[in-house]
Design a protein around this motif. Structure first.
Motif, mmCIF file in Angstrom:
data_model
loop_
_atom_site.group_PDB
_atom_site.id
_atom_site.type_symbol
_atom_site.label_atom_id
_atom_site.label_comp_id
_atom_site.label_asym_id
_atom_site.label_seq_id
_atom_site.Cartn_x
_atom_site.Cartn_y
_atom_site.Cartn_z
ATOM 1 N N GLU A 1 32.354 36.039 37.455
ATOM 2 C CA GLU A 1 31.567 35.497 38.550
ATOM 3 C C GLU A 1 32.004 36.149 39.853
ATOM 4 O OE1 GLU A 1 33.349 32.606 36.748
ATOM 5 O OE2 GLU A 1 34.986 33.816 37.504
ATOM 6 N N ALA A 2 31.189 35.946 40.893
ATOM 7 C CA ALA A 2 31.537 36.388 42.236
ATOM 8 C C ALA A 2 32.508 35.395 42.859
ATOM 9 C CB ALA A 2 30.276 36.517 43.093
ATOM 10 N N ARG A 3 33.349 35.907 43.769
ATOM 11 C CA ARG A 3 34.314 35.065 44.459
ATOM 12 C C ARG A 3 33.713 34.628 45.790
ATOM 13 N NH1 ARG A 3 39.660 34.499 42.237
ATOM 14 N NH2 ARG A 3 39.852 33.307 44.164
ATOM 15 N N TYR A 4 33.143 33.422 45.807
ATOM 16 C CA TYR A 4 32.538 32.943 47.043
ATOM 17 C C TYR A 4 33.592 32.499 48.058
ATOM 18 C CZ TYR A 4 28.290 33.211 44.326
ATOM 19 O OH TYR A 4 27.256 33.683 43.555
ATOM 20 N N ASP A 5 34.833 32.287 47.593
ATOM 21 C CA ASP A 5 35.919 31.979 48.514
ATOM 22 C C ASP A 5 36.493 33.252 49.137
ATOM 23 O OD1 ASP A 5 36.974 32.784 45.988
ATOM 24 O OD2 ASP A 5 38.935 31.987 46.577
ATOM 25 N N ARG A 6 36.235 34.402 48.508
ATOM 26 C CA ARG A 6 36.734 35.692 49.002
ATOM 27 C C ARG A 6 35.568 36.680 48.919
ATOM 28 N NH1 ARG A 6 42.028 36.499 45.368
ATOM 29 N NH2 ARG A 6 42.392 38.293 46.750
ATOM 30 N N PRO A 7 34.683 36.684 49.904
ATOM 31 C CA PRO A 7 33.454 37.482 49.831
ATOM 32 C C PRO A 7 33.725 38.950 49.519
ATOM 33 C CG PRO A 7 33.381 36.008 51.720
ATOM 34 C CD PRO A 7 34.764 35.911 51.163
ATOM 35 N N GLY A 8 32.897 39.487 48.635
ATOM 36 C CA GLY A 8 33.015 40.888 48.272
ATOM 37 C C GLY A 8 33.855 41.154 47.042
ATOM 38 N N LEU A 9 34.440 40.103 46.436
ATOM 39 C CA LEU A 9 35.286 40.282 45.260
ATOM 40 C C LEU A 9 34.630 39.671 44.020
ATOM 41 C CD1 LEU A 9 38.846 39.484 46.696
ATOM 42 C CD2 LEU A 9 37.608 41.662 46.700
ATOM 43 N N LEU A 10 35.079 40.136 42.861
ATOM 44 C CA LEU A 10 34.582 39.649 41.578
ATOM 45 C C LEU A 10 35.745 39.289 40.665
ATOM 46 C CD1 LEU A 10 31.909 42.386 40.715
ATOM 47 C CD2 LEU A 10 31.404 40.026 41.354
ATOM 48 N N ASN A 11 35.574 38.236 39.876
ATOM 49 C CA ASN A 11 36.462 37.983 38.742
ATOM 50 C C ASN A 11 35.912 38.742 37.535
ATOM 51 O OD1 ASN A 11 38.069 36.171 40.187
ATOM 52 N ND2 ASN A 11 36.861 34.402 39.566
ATOM 53 N N VAL A 12 36.770 39.496 36.862
ATOM 54 C CA VAL A 12 36.333 40.264 35.692
ATOM 55 C C VAL A 12 37.376 40.122 34.588
ATOM 56 C CG1 VAL A 12 35.179 41.952 37.175
ATOM 57 C CG2 VAL A 12 37.479 42.442 36.325
ATOM 58 N N TRP A 13 37.008 40.598 33.415
ATOM 59 C CA TRP A 13 37.939 40.656 32.282
ATOM 60 C C TRP A 13 37.847 42.067 31.702
ATOM 61 C CZ3 TRP A 13 40.305 35.996 30.088
ATOM 62 C CH2 TRP A 13 41.196 36.278 29.047
ATOM 63 N N PHE A 14 38.946 42.813 31.800
ATOM 64 C CA PHE A 14 38.998 44.142 31.193
ATOM 65 C C PHE A 14 39.297 43.999 29.710
ATOM 66 C CE2 PHE A 14 39.840 45.313 35.651
ATOM 67 C CZ PHE A 14 38.915 46.337 35.791
ATOM 68 N N LEU A 15 38.523 44.712 28.911
ATOM 69 C CA LEU A 15 38.620 44.583 27.467
ATOM 70 C C LEU A 15 39.577 45.598 26.874
ATOM 71 C CD1 LEU A 15 34.825 44.064 26.720
ATOM 72 C CD2 LEU A 15 36.583 42.346 27.170
ATOM 73 N N GLN A 16 39.969 45.339 25.630
ATOM 74 C CA GLN A 16 40.957 46.162 24.976
ATOM 75 C C GLN A 16 40.359 47.471 24.481
ATOM 76 O OE1 GLN A 16 40.189 43.040 24.005
ATOM 77 N NE2 GLN A 16 41.965 41.759 24.464
ATOM 78 N N GLY A 17 41.236 48.454 24.326
ATOM 79 C CA GLY A 17 40.859 49.647 23.590
ATOM 80 C C GLY A 17 40.538 50.866 24.406
ATOM 81 N N ASP A 18 40.708 50.863 25.719
ATOM 82 C CA ASP A 18 40.378 52.062 26.492
ATOM 83 C C ASP A 18 41.602 52.597 27.231
ATOM 84 O OD1 ASP A 18 40.055 49.611 27.928
ATOM 85 O OD2 ASP A 18 39.297 50.766 29.611
ATOM 86 N N ASN A 19 42.041 53.764 26.862
ATOM 87 C CA ASN A 19 43.066 54.539 27.568
ATOM 88 C C ASN A 19 44.406 53.828 27.736
ATOM 89 O OD1 ASN A 19 41.125 56.595 28.022
ATOM 90 N ND2 ASN A 19 40.344 55.472 29.791
ATOM 91 N N ASN A 20 44.681 52.850 26.873
ATOM 92 C CA ASN A 20 45.948 52.129 26.935
ATOM 93 C C ASN A 20 46.193 51.492 28.308
ATOM 94 O OD1 ASN A 20 46.794 52.720 24.244
ATOM 95 N ND2 ASN A 20 47.252 54.817 24.922
ATOM 96 N N SER A 21 45.127 51.213 29.043
ATOM 97 C CA SER A 21 45.270 50.581 30.349
ATOM 98 C C SER A 21 45.534 49.092 30.176
ATOM 99 C CB SER A 21 44.000 50.788 31.179
ATOM 100 O OG SER A 21 43.743 52.154 31.376
ATOM 101 N N ARG A 22 45.960 48.461 31.252
ATOM 102 C CA ARG A 22 46.179 47.023 31.205
ATOM 103 C C ARG A 22 44.844 46.317 31.013
ATOM 104 N NH1 ARG A 22 49.486 43.199 35.573
ATOM 105 N NH2 ARG A 22 48.876 41.191 34.636
#
Length: 638
Positions: free
Chosen positions: A128-149
């Motif tokens: 969702e969008a962060r209405y308490d912090r305009p311009g930001l998003l909550n996201v979930w990065f998924l597994q399996g790409d480039n060993n990133s966090r």
């Protein structure tokens, strides 16, 4: 509160008067039912100045229409590939867009252009969008790409990507990572402002799901004393120490929504409930400005809502008066709740979106979703009730085809839903209407294990797959006794768990059905458990199957009894089999083994294994081919 007219709620042995409309002059095409709806995803900007919606184009592309409600000027731009995430306003100026081919971008109204911020759509999901912090998003990065966090994070989409040679890091726009409580992460839960204050994790040691809460994002996590399997987090109260949980109290037949005190870890008063329908899966409606609870959206026989505030009751009543005989859902609004997006539908009316201005009491229609069906007389979907062999009262839906005196009693297609822990719902259903247009009666049983009903139906035997099969059989037998359908012409069809029930019908009721259709089906539960065991990111689904079904190495007889792939010798009717080659939920090998076993014993098999498809088909060419082949298969064998 929405309730279907009681005349629709029929006991099956009193249904002899049921019949469809008059026979159609021309049969609609498969494409008429399974092409993408013309319009979708209407969303109002927070200030109510703009409305955006998607317009589906041919093949798998779509357009975005941006309408200025002050000037009534619109702008349309194309995106390549299907939309893989709902349209989302970042703020009053910027809109988040996604495409399976182009990834994520944001469109600025002031700048008049889109800027990409993630090249792929598969490695990140927006919460969702962060209405308490305009311009930001909550996201979930998924597994399996480039060993990133991986895991939940807060990102800034407009952050410039560093130009470093050889770098392929899609985490450059992370503002902060969201700290989670211990355990295998499953979900984050945000309040009405986008603040992450709830989480669900799985403890691999004691094999339990746990819910956690925190008062603010800087506060420590508190584990809640609620049942992670049977209860459900429903939402936050504006008061910091109070939340809402969907919970079944002792001696209650269904789960209701209750207040829950964080400090005392105890349940308070019931906010809302229904004696026949569970609130599991219900959605609380919050005032977008102060977070107070306005209502609850839930499902009885069809979609329903109960408003707590007089203001929202008044809005609903005025809209219902303008659109009588339909279910009218308020699906979006601006922050001031002056403008609302209304989704209006019925069993014979595909969803139609409207824009309602509360101050002017004016309702304006958006373009139709299925304009090509306007001349097609769609069929009514009846709510029915029937008793299973053990006396349990179950619910389902029956749709009769157009009347055709020359054809006699119509053949029946049993359409079993997937899950199994979901349910069928009253309303417009393209698959049902497609089958009815071909002259078939359609039966959709909500067998035990289906979500949203009483404890006895939905929970008591939620892993008893044999009982679910028996419930389907019992419903068919009652329809036969009713005299409504031709008992010599019955097919069974379903996808996922519905595919399991379709093959179970073919294997365990060899004299009942004339053919079967299975799509992305599961046929051997030991194979599913082995597939789940190999997923290092999701131990929960492996453990729950082992707990509820038992160890297949020690319970060979049980697994044989519930796995129709091990009973193909009983199957003598034609079977249509389809599965996506990239299905990560149920390996396509199950369907391929089924096809080989049946062909080896001389059973008629038709099959379709599309590439680049998973547990459900998204490419329009594959979806159309699937139902064109099913159309021909049923016409040939039923």
């Amino acid at each position: 509160m929405h309730n279907l007219p009681r005349a629709r709620i029929l006991v099956i042995w009193l249904c002899l008067c049921l019949a469809g409309s008059l026979v159609w002059a021309a049969t609609p095409t498969v494409e008429d039912f399974f092409r993408k709806p013309l319009l979708g995803q209407p969303r109002l900007s927070p200030d109510g100045r703009h409305l955006v919606y998607s317009m589906n184009k041919e093949k798998d592309d779509y357009a975005v229409v941006l309408l200025d409600l002050a000037t009534m000027q619109s702008k349309t731009f194309m995106l390549a590939g299907r939309s893989s995430h709902p349209l989302l306003w970042l703020d009053n100026d910027r809109l988040i867009l996604t495409s399976e081919r182009n990834g994520y971008s944001y469109y600025s109204i002031k700048a008049g252009r889109a800027t990409k911020f993630n090249d792929e759509d598969w490695n990140m999901r927006i919460s969702e969008a962060r209405y308490d912090r305009p311009g930001l998003l909550n996201v979930w990065f998924l597994q399996g790409d480039n060993n990133s966090r991986n895991g939940p994070a807060v990102i800034r989409p407009d952050k410039d990507k560093p130009q470093i040679s050889g770098q392929a890091n899609e985490r450059y726009n992370v503002v902060e990572w969201i700290a989670l409580p211990p355990g295998e992460p499953h979900r984050i839960i945000s309040d009405w402002r986008g603040r992450v204050r709830g989480a669900i994790t799985y403890d691999k040691g004691d094999h339990k799901l746990y819910y956690y809460h925190r008062v603010t994002e800087d506060a420590p996590w508190t584990r809640l004393a609620i049942d992670g399997h049977d209860d459900e987090f429903a939402g936050f109260d504006p008061a910091p120490g109070k939340i809402y949980v969907t919970h079944r109290a002792e001696k209650e037949p269904t789960a209701g929504i209750y207040a829950y005190d964080i400090e005392t870890q105890s349940y308070g008063a019931k906010l809302f409930g229904d004696a026949e329908f569970s609130m599991i899966g219900a959605r609380l409606d919050f005032d977008p400005q102060d977070g107070s609870i306005q209502g609850v959206h839930y499902t009885n026989d069809g979609p329903a809502v109960h408003w707590f505030t007089a203001a929202m009751q008044s809005v609903q009543a005025k809209i219902d008066a303008k659109l009588p005989g339909r279910i009218n859902q308020l699906v979006d609004s601006d922050l001031a709740q002056t403008r609302f997006v209304v989704a209006s539908m019925a069993d014979r009316l595909p969803v139609r979106y409207y824009l309602y201005n509360k101050d002017k009491e004016h309702l304006a229609a958006l373009p139709e979703t299925y304009p090509w069906l306007n001349e097609v007389p769609l069929q009514p979907m009846q709510v029915i009730h029937y008793q299973a062999r053990d006396g349990l009262r179950l619910q389902g839906y029956l749709t009769m085809p157009p009347q055709n005196p020359k054809m006699g009693k119509p053949p029946l297609v049993v359409l079993a839903h997937g899950g199994p822990w979901v349910r069928d719902v009253w309303g417009f259903n393209p698959e049902v209407q497609f089958l009815a247009s071909r002259g078939y009666a359609v039966f959709q049983p909500n067998f035990r294990g289906s979500a949203g009903f009483t404890q006895a139906i939905s929970k008591a035997q939620e892993f008893d797959f044999k009982a679910m099969h028996d419930d389907v059989t019992d419903g068919v037998q009652l329809l036969i006794r009713s005299g409504l359908i031709n008992p010599q012409r019955i097919a069974i069809m379903g996808a996922s768990f519905g595919g399991y029930l379709a093959l179970s019908g073919a294997a365990f009721e060899p004299d009942l059905y004339q053919c079967a259709v299975t799509i992305v089906g599961v046929f051997d539960w030991e194979m599913i458990i082995k597939q789940r065991r190999g997923n290092r990111y999701d131990r929960f689904n492996y453990d729950i199957l082992m707990e509820k079904l038992g160890d297949p190495g020690k319970l060979r007889e049980k697994y044989d009894a519930i796995s129709p792939l091990r009973h193909t010798g009983n199957i003598h009717i034609p079977v249509y089999i389809s599965a996506g080659e990239e299905d990560a939920t149920v390996d396509a090998d199950q369907s391929k083994k089924l096809a080989k076993a049946l062909k080896d014993q001389g059973v008629t098999v038709e099959e379709f294994f599309p590439e680049v498809e998973g547990h459900g088909y998204f490419k329009i060419k594959n979806r159309l081919r699937l139902y064109q082949e099913i159309d021909a298969f049923l016409a040939k064998h039923l």
